[in-house]
Every structure is written in structure tokens, then in C-alpha cells.
Motif scaffolding. Structure first.
Motif, mmCIF file in Angstrom:
data_model
loop_
_atom_site.group_PDB
_atom_site.id
_atom_site.type_symbol
_atom_site.label_atom_id
_atom_site.label_comp_id
_atom_site.label_asym_id
_atom_site.label_seq_id
_atom_site.Cartn_x
_atom_site.Cartn_y
_atom_site.Cartn_z
ATOM 1 N N THR A 3 -35.577 -57.088 15.587
ATOM 2 C CA THR A 3 -34.252 -56.486 15.700
ATOM 3 C C THR A 3 -33.695 -56.804 17.082
ATOM 4 N N ASP A 4 -32.407 -56.567 17.244
ATOM 5 C CA ASP A 4 -31.819 -56.578 18.579
ATOM 6 C C ASP A 4 -32.196 -55.270 19.267
ATOM 7 N N TRP A 5 -31.829 -55.160 20.540
ATOM 8 C CA TRP A 5 -31.981 -53.888 21.238
ATOM 9 C C TRP A 5 -30.981 -52.898 20.658
ATOM 10 N N HIS A 6 -31.424 -51.679 20.416
ATOM 11 C CA HIS A 6 -30.555 -50.606 19.927
ATOM 12 C C HIS A 6 -30.564 -49.473 20.935
ATOM 13 N N SER A 7 -29.387 -49.034 21.330
ATOM 14 C CA SER A 7 -29.254 -47.911 22.265
ATOM 15 C C SER A 7 -29.385 -46.609 21.496
ATOM 16 N N ILE A 8 -30.253 -45.740 21.991
ATOM 17 C CA ILE A 8 -30.498 -44.447 21.363
ATOM 18 C C ILE A 8 -29.949 -43.362 22.292
ATOM 19 N N PRO A 9 -28.802 -42.773 21.961
ATOM 20 C CA PRO A 9 -28.239 -41.726 22.814
ATOM 21 C C PRO A 9 -29.183 -40.520 22.857
#
Length: 130
Positions: A3-9
Motif C-alpha cells: 500500500t501507499d502510506w496512509h495517514s491515521i488521524p
């Protein structure tokens, strides 16, 4: 598969309070095959309270195969892994303690740098695969 990097708030209880005008904090997660990479760079911790602090929750597609694990993490640009972070129940990230002058301490650093990786065989949603 990856996957790409995913930002997790995250606005978990162990993080520094969000001031007016500041964006919500986040960490990043990426999967490369059966490895999950967690980047905690830039997370600001609440230094008013010592001890264990919650950093946030991993998405289901990055759940750790081993439910309880510990990882050494940098906590300043000049440090080499003095903070200990953990994953509990495979999904909750915590900062647990720091190493200072050969002793374990509970005073939280201002920020975290870098991250850790672990094994995850949770299914990756097809729409996240690149």
C-alpha cells in the motif's frame, strides 16, 4: 502486495492537547507484503503527565499478528532509540517509557521520530493495493 502510506488521524489521550489553529495529529502506516510499517514521526506527547500514553489505533488491515509487542523508537533528531513503544491487542499503539542514563524513566519526550515494523497478515482491502 503493498500500500501507499496512509495517514491515521489521532487525538489519543497521551498526545499533547491540540491548540487552536493546529491540525489534528496523525501517524502513518504502510503495508509491504506481510510487514506493516508504522511511522510516528512528529507525534507530540503530553509532557504534563508522566508514564504510559496512548498514541492511537492501527487500521484493521495493519493489525499485528503478535498481539503484544515492544519496539525501540527515536524521540529526538539526535537520539538512537531511547523510547519504548508498544502495540497492545494488535491494534493500540502506546508510548511506555524511555531510557535515560541507563535507567528506565516515565517522563514523556516532547516528540517521537521514526517508527517500527511488525508482521501483519490481515487482509489488505483491494482499493488500498498499489
Amino acid at each position: 502486495m503493498k500500500t501507499d502510506w496512509h495517514s491515521i488521524p489521532t487525538a489519543a489521550s497521551g498526545l499533547a492537547p491540540q491548540l487552536p489553529g493546529q491540525p489534528i495529529q496523525f501517524f502513518r502506516v504502510k503495508r509491504v507484503g506481510d510487514r506493516a510499517l508504522v511511522d510516528l514521526t512528529g507525534l507530540r506527547l503530553d509532557q504534563e503527565k508522566p508514564g504510559l500514553c496512548n498514541l492511537g489505533h492501527l487500521p484493521a488491515w495493519a493489525k499485528a499478528d503478535l498481539p503484544h509487542q515492544y519496539f525501540w523508537v527515536n524521540d529526538s533528531p539526535t537520539s538512537l532509540h531511547p523510547s519504548l513503544c508498544a502495540v497492545y491487542y494488535g491494534v493500540t499503539c502506546y508510548w511506555t517509557e524511555t531510557l535515560a542514563k541507563g535507567l528506565l524513566g516515565v517522563q514523556r519526550p516532547a516528540t517521537l521520530r521514526g517508527g517500527f515494523e511488525f508482521t501483519s497478515t490481515a487482509p489488505i482491502p483491494p482499493e488500498l493495493i498499489v
